[in-house]
Write a protein that holds these residues in place. Structure first.
Motif, PDB file in Angstrom:
ATOM      1  N   ASN A  16       0.871  -1.180   0.000  1.00 28.79           N
ATOM      2  CA  ASN A  16       0.000   0.000   0.000  1.00 28.79           C
ATOM      3  C   ASN A  16       0.907   1.229   0.000  1.00 28.79           C
ATOM      4  OD1 ASN A  16      -1.859   2.064   0.392  1.00 28.79           O
ATOM      5  ND2 ASN A  16      -3.114   0.835   1.781  1.00 28.79           N
ATOM      6  N   ILE A  17       1.177   1.786  -1.157  1.00 25.97           N
ATOM      7  CA  ILE A  17       2.092   2.919  -1.271  1.00 25.97           C
ATOM      8  C   ILE A  17       1.396   4.180  -0.763  1.00 25.97           C
ATOM      9  CG2 ILE A  17       3.475   4.337  -2.833  1.00 25.97           C
ATOM     10  CD1 ILE A  17       3.491   1.882  -4.754  1.00 25.97           C
ATOM     11  N   PRO A  18       1.963   4.846   0.261  1.00 26.26           N
ATOM     12  CA  PRO A  18       1.342   6.076   0.767  1.00 26.26           C
ATOM     13  C   PRO A  18       1.220   7.149  -0.324  1.00 26.26           C
ATOM     14  CG  PRO A  18       2.991   5.271   2.307  1.00 26.26           C
ATOM     15  CD  PRO A  18       3.131   4.460   1.048  1.00 26.26           C
ATOM     16  N   THR A  19       0.151   7.907  -0.274  1.00 30.64           N
ATOM     17  CA  THR A  19      -0.087   8.956  -1.276  1.00 30.64           C
ATOM     18  C   THR A  19       0.560  10.283  -0.904  1.00 30.64           C
ATOM     19  OG1 THR A  19      -2.161   9.551  -0.221  1.00 30.64           O
ATOM     20  CG2 THR A  19      -2.277   7.956  -2.024  1.00 30.64           C
ATOM     21  N   VAL A  20       0.920  10.448   0.356  1.00 27.04           N
ATOM     22  CA  VAL A  20       1.445  11.715   0.849  1.00 27.04           C
ATOM     23  C   VAL A  20       2.881  11.521   1.318  1.00 27.04           C
ATOM     24  CG1 VAL A  20       1.176  13.503   2.617  1.00 27.04           C
ATOM     25  CG2 VAL A  20      -0.846  12.485   1.553  1.00 27.04           C
ATOM     26  N   HIS A  22       6.348  13.915   3.089  1.00 21.63           N
ATOM     27  CA  HIS A  22       6.887  15.168   3.611  1.00 21.63           C
ATOM     28  C   HIS A  22       8.406  15.088   3.585  1.00 21.63           C
ATOM     29  CE1 HIS A  22       2.821  15.616   5.288  1.00 21.63           C
ATOM     30  NE2 HIS A  22       3.071  16.893   5.169  1.00 21.63           N
ATOM     31  N   GLY A  23       9.043  16.168   3.202  1.00 20.15           N
ATOM     32  CA  GLY A  23      10.498  16.199   3.139  1.00 20.15           C
ATOM     33  C   GLY A  23      10.967  16.309   1.701  1.00 20.15           C
ATOM     34  N   GLU A  24      12.271  16.445   1.552  1.00 20.55           N
ATOM     35  CA  GLU A  24      12.856  16.624   0.227  1.00 20.55           C
ATOM     36  C   GLU A  24      12.762  15.346  -0.590  1.00 20.55           C
ATOM     37  OE1 GLU A  24      16.622  18.569  -0.048  1.00 20.55           O
ATOM     38  OE2 GLU A  24      16.300  19.621   1.848  1.00 20.55           O
ATOM     39  N   GLU A  25      12.495  15.521  -1.891  1.00 19.61           N
ATOM     40  CA  GLU A  25      12.467  14.395  -2.818  1.00 19.61           C
ATOM     41  C   GLU A  25      13.846  14.229  -3.431  1.00 19.61           C
ATOM     42  OE1 GLU A  25       9.356  14.696  -5.689  1.00 19.61           O
ATOM     43  OE2 GLU A  25       7.851  15.154  -4.194  1.00 19.61           O
ATOM     44  N   PRO A  26      14.265  13.061  -3.795  1.00 21.70           N
ATOM     45  CA  PRO A  26      13.539  11.789  -3.683  1.00 21.70           C
ATOM     46  C   PRO A  26      13.776  11.060  -2.368  1.00 21.70           C
ATOM     47  CG  PRO A  26      15.527  11.414  -4.930  1.00 21.70           C
ATOM     48  CD  PRO A  26      15.503  12.896  -4.570  1.00 21.70           C
ATOM     49  N   GLU A  27      14.696  11.559  -1.524  1.00 28.52           N
ATOM     50  CA  GLU A  27      15.079  10.840  -0.306  1.00 28.52           C
ATOM     51  C   GLU A  27      13.911  10.587   0.636  1.00 28.52           C
ATOM     52  OE1 GLU A  27      16.601  13.671  -1.243  1.00 28.52           O
ATOM     53  OE2 GLU A  27      18.551  12.968  -1.941  1.00 28.52           O
ATOM     54  N   PHE A  28      12.974  11.527   0.729  1.00 24.73           N
ATOM     55  CA  PHE A  28      11.885  11.401   1.683  1.00 24.73           C
ATOM     56  C   PHE A  28      10.532  11.204   1.021  1.00 24.73           C
ATOM     57  CE2 PHE A  28      15.264  13.421   4.093  1.00 24.73           C
ATOM     58  CZ  PHE A  28      15.312  12.579   5.190  1.00 24.73           C
ATOM     59  N   THR A  29      10.521  10.686  -0.198  1.00 23.87           N
ATOM     60  CA  THR A  29       9.279  10.305  -0.850  1.00 23.87           C
ATOM     61  C   THR A  29       8.825   8.968  -0.272  1.00 23.87           C
ATOM     62  OG1 THR A  29       9.925  11.405  -2.901  1.00 23.87           O
ATOM     63  CG2 THR A  29       8.195   9.744  -3.065  1.00 23.87           C
ATOM     64  N   SER A  30       7.563   8.875   0.102  1.00 26.62           N
ATOM     65  CA  SER A  30       7.022   7.605   0.575  1.00 26.62           C
ATOM     66  C   SER A  30       7.068   6.585  -0.556  1.00 26.62           C
ATOM     67  CB  SER A  30       5.575   7.783   1.039  1.00 26.62           C
ATOM     68  OG  SER A  30       5.514   8.609   2.185  1.00 26.62           O
ATOM     69  N   PHE A  31       7.413   5.327  -0.224  1.00 23.44           N
ATOM     70  CA  PHE A  31       7.504   4.307  -1.275  1.00 23.44           C
ATOM     71  C   PHE A  31       7.332   2.918  -0.706  1.00 23.44           C
ATOM     72  CE2 PHE A  31      11.997   4.909  -0.001  1.00 23.44           C
ATOM     73  CZ  PHE A  31      12.339   3.607   0.339  1.00 23.44           C
ATOM     74  N   ASP A  32       7.011   1.985  -1.606  1.00 26.15           N
ATOM     75  CA  ASP A  32       7.155   0.555  -1.396  1.00 26.15           C
ATOM     76  C   ASP A  32       8.257   0.100  -2.331  1.00 26.15           C
ATOM     77  OD1 ASP A  32       5.049   0.553   0.401  1.00 26.15           O
ATOM     78  OD2 ASP A  32       3.755  -0.748  -0.792  1.00 26.15           O
ATOM     79  N   ARG A 106       9.048  -0.592   3.061  1.00 29.01           N
ATOM     80  CA  ARG A 106       8.183   0.589   2.908  1.00 29.01           C
ATOM     81  C   ARG A 106       8.795   1.746   3.684  1.00 29.01           C
ATOM     82  NH1 ARG A 106       2.863  -0.831   4.374  1.00 29.01           N
ATOM     83  NH2 ARG A 106       2.611  -1.279   2.173  1.00 29.01           N
ATOM     84  N   GLN A 107       8.823   2.911   3.010  1.00 29.11           N
ATOM     85  CA  GLN A 107       9.175   4.168   3.681  1.00 29.11           C
ATOM     86  C   GLN A 107       7.916   5.023   3.692  1.00 29.11           C
ATOM     87  OE1 GLN A 107      12.951   6.365   3.120  1.00 29.11           O
ATOM     88  NE2 GLN A 107      11.661   7.924   2.167  1.00 29.11           N
ATOM     89  N   ASP A 108       7.519   5.432   4.882  1.00 32.47           N
ATOM     90  CA  ASP A 108       6.291   6.213   5.049  1.00 32.47           C
ATOM     91  C   ASP A 108       6.652   7.549   5.698  1.00 32.47           C
ATOM     92  OD1 ASP A 108       3.810   7.265   5.679  1.00 32.47           O
ATOM     93  OD2 ASP A 108       3.015   5.385   6.477  1.00 32.47           O
ATOM     94  N   THR A 109       6.468   8.630   4.934  1.00 32.14           N
ATOM     95  CA  THR A 109       6.759   9.972   5.443  1.00 32.14           C
ATOM     96  C   THR A 109       5.500  10.835   5.448  1.00 32.14           C
ATOM     97  OG1 THR A 109       7.390  10.785   3.248  1.00 32.14           O
ATOM     98  CG2 THR A 109       9.147   9.852   4.612  1.00 32.14           C
ATOM     99  N   ARG A 110       4.343  10.206   5.677  1.00 25.76           N
ATOM    100  CA  ARG A 110       3.086  10.965   5.652  1.00 25.76           C
ATOM    101  C   ARG A 110       3.017  12.023   6.739  1.00 25.76           C
ATOM    102  NH1 ARG A 110      -1.038   5.968   5.194  1.00 25.76           N
ATOM    103  NH2 ARG A 110       0.663   5.029   6.350  1.00 25.76           N
ATOM    104  N   LEU A 111       3.601  11.776   7.903  1.00 31.62           N
ATOM    105  CA  LEU A 111       3.546  12.747   8.992  1.00 31.62           C
ATOM    106  C   LEU A 111       4.742  13.686   8.916  1.00 31.62           C
ATOM    107  CD1 LEU A 111       2.527  10.406  11.943  1.00 31.62           C
ATOM    108  CD2 LEU A 111       1.057  11.927  10.602  1.00 31.62           C
ATOM    109  N   PRO A 112       4.516  15.000   9.008  1.00 32.48           N
ATOM    110  CA  PRO A 112       5.641  15.941   8.965  1.00 32.48           C
ATOM    111  C   PRO A 112       6.653  15.644  10.076  1.00 32.48           C
ATOM    112  CG  PRO A 112       3.540  17.112   8.842  1.00 32.48           C
ATOM    113  CD  PRO A 112       3.233  15.682   9.168  1.00 32.48           C
ATOM    114  N   GLY A 113       7.918  15.603   9.714  1.00 27.42           N
ATOM    115  CA  GLY A 113       8.982  15.393  10.685  1.00 27.42           C
ATOM    116  C   GLY A 113       9.114  13.964  11.176  1.00 27.42           C
TER     117      GLY A 113
END
Length: 126
Positions: A16-20, A22-32, A106-113
């Protein structure tokens, strides 16, 4: 001669790839992501089929993993035959021409910080 370790079939059921993000791309883009290890000498021809709860499977997505190498495949980046749907549950079936070891991440950065990183081995079929 390298020893081929792993299986030719792997399954991941909790995508389930997060849609949101936070942070600089591409390092902090949410992904599976699939992390694939090919310990054998020969290249692995890999196919991935994606399953959703409310439609027919999509695929195959095809790529290679060179012998005695790793390859990380961000599922967000797969576009052919169609992009993986963001924010929707999915599972996937990975088949390989040679034995591989497959790990799901999975990397999930949906929450700021905040950064959540999850790893799990796929289910080894054969």
């Amino acid at each position: 001669m390298a020893v081929a370790i792993g299986c030719r079939t792997w399954v991941v059921s909790g995508g389930n790839i997060p849609t949101v993000s936070h942070g600089e791309e591409p390092e902090f883009t949410s992904f599976d992501q699939l992390c694939l290890l090919n310990t054998g000498d020969g290249d692995a021809a890999v196919e991935l089929t994606v399953y959703y709860p409310d439609q027919e499977p999509v695929g195959p997505y095809a790529f290679r993993v060179p012998g005695r190498r790793i390859r990380h495949v961000r599922l967000n980046d797969l576009i052919d035959p169609e992009p993986i749907r963001l924010g929707r549950p999915y599972g996937c079936l990975l088949t390989s021409s040679v034995p591989l070891v497959a790990q799901f991440q999975r990397q999930d950065t949906r929450l700021p910080g905040a950064l959540a990183l999850t790893d799990a081995l796929g289910y080894a079929g054969s």
